[in-house]
Design an enzyme around this catalytic site. Structure first.
Site, PDB file in Angstrom:
ATOM      1  CB  ALA A  67      -0.921  -0.006   1.218  1.00 63.77           C
ATOM      2  CB  SER A  89       4.674   0.559  -2.630  1.00 60.60           C
ATOM      3  OG  SER A  89       3.904   0.153  -3.748  1.00 60.60           O
ATOM      4  N   GLY A  90       3.947   3.390  -4.347  1.00 61.05           N
ATOM      5  CA  GLY A  90       4.268   4.080  -5.589  1.00 61.05           C
ATOM      6  C   GLY A  90       4.024   3.217  -6.816  1.00 61.05           C
ATOM      7  CE  LYS A  91      -0.210  -1.491  -5.079  1.00 58.38           C
ATOM      8  NZ  LYS A  91      -0.213  -0.538  -3.970  1.00 58.38           N
ATOM      9  CB  SER A  92      -0.973   3.504  -8.857  1.00 55.16           C
ATOM     10  OG  SER A  92      -1.786   2.469  -8.377  1.00 55.16           O
ATOM     11  CB  THR A 134     -10.815  -3.080 -10.211  1.00 57.28           C
ATOM     12  OG1 THR A 134      -9.730  -2.683  -9.379  1.00 57.28           O
ATOM     13  CG2 THR A 134     -10.290  -3.651 -11.522  1.00 57.28           C
ATOM     14  CG  HIS A 160      -5.509   6.414  -7.782  1.00 52.86           C
ATOM     15  ND1 HIS A 160      -4.368   5.865  -8.307  1.00 52.86           N
ATOM     16  CD2 HIS A 160      -5.657   5.888  -6.552  1.00 52.86           C
ATOM     17  CE1 HIS A 160      -3.829   5.041  -7.424  1.00 52.86           C
ATOM     18  NE2 HIS A 160      -4.592   5.036  -6.346  1.00 52.86           N
ATOM     19  CD  GLU A 210     -15.127   3.720 -13.029  1.00 52.77           C
ATOM     20  OE1 GLU A 210     -14.957   2.926 -12.070  1.00 52.77           O
ATOM     21  OE2 GLU A 210     -14.555   4.821 -13.111  1.00 52.77           O
ATOM     22  CG  ASP A 250      -4.372   1.007 -10.189  1.00 51.62           C
ATOM     23  OD1 ASP A 250      -4.328   0.184  -9.260  1.00 51.62           O
ATOM     24  OD2 ASP A 250      -3.837   2.127 -10.128  1.00 51.62           O
TER      25      ASP A 250
END
Length: 182
Positions: A21, A23-26, A45, A60, A72, A93
């Site tokens: 959570a 972490s910068g992944k997105s 999602t 986001h 969506e 995502d």
């Protein structure tokens, strides 16, 4: 880091960006898709059940900036992936929220994971999947949480095995686990 990725580099058919959570992944995954120079499609999602989740989704959207088409698909990812036109780059995502949605709908998670994997590999465009690593924490205290953690771990293993690129992001720093960054 992401701003330094060269443009016009092709992505593998399936890439996976995994991390904890916040972490910068997105952000990293958005950079990968943006660096491809293809039209960008974002498959979301998340479901906004409360104000806090609505705020997260809005944040986001702001972080992504303009130039993204959003679809969506909190439940039917296979249909969303089948509808993707060729010549795009897709950011899905995230797999963790999708799995949560399917678990709460009492779906057959193993069958759903197999169908998702097939849909990702059959998609007309390259897909970058964002997912969470849940296995680095303590064993959850209740059966539902343990079942979810285990299902997420199995899904992540399945996606990583099929992906041409797997990157983990920790504290905003990417580490390539499989493949080569474009």
């Amino acid at each position: 880091m992401i701003g330094s990725l060269p443009k016009d580099k092709s992505l593998p058919q399936l890439s996976m960006v995994i991390g904890g959570a916040r972490s910068g992944k997105s952000r990293f995954a958005e950079g990968l898709v943006s660096a491809s120079a293809l039209p960008r499609l974002y498959i979301a999602t998340a479901e906004a059940w409360d104000g806090e989740m609505r705020a997260r989704i809005a944040a986001h959207q702001v972080d992504r900036g303009p130039g993204w088409q959003t679809v969506e698909a909190p439940h039917d990812l296979c249909a969303a992936l089948a509808a993707v036109p060729a010549g795009h780059a897709v950011l899905l995502d995230c797999a963790t929220l999708w799995l949560t949605n399917r678990m709460l709908a009492e779906a057959d998670l193993e069958a759903e994971a197999a169908a998702l994997e097939a849909a990702l590999l059959a998609c007309a465009a390259p897909v970058v999947v964002v997912t969470n690593e849940l296995g680095w924490s303590i064993v959850p205290e209740n059966a539902l949480a343990r079942r979810f953690r285990d299902a997420q771990g199995r899904l992540n293993q399945r996606l990583a095995a099929s992906a041409g690129l797997v990157v983990t992001v920790i504290a905003g720093l990417p580490l390539v686990l499989k493949g080569t960054l474009p």
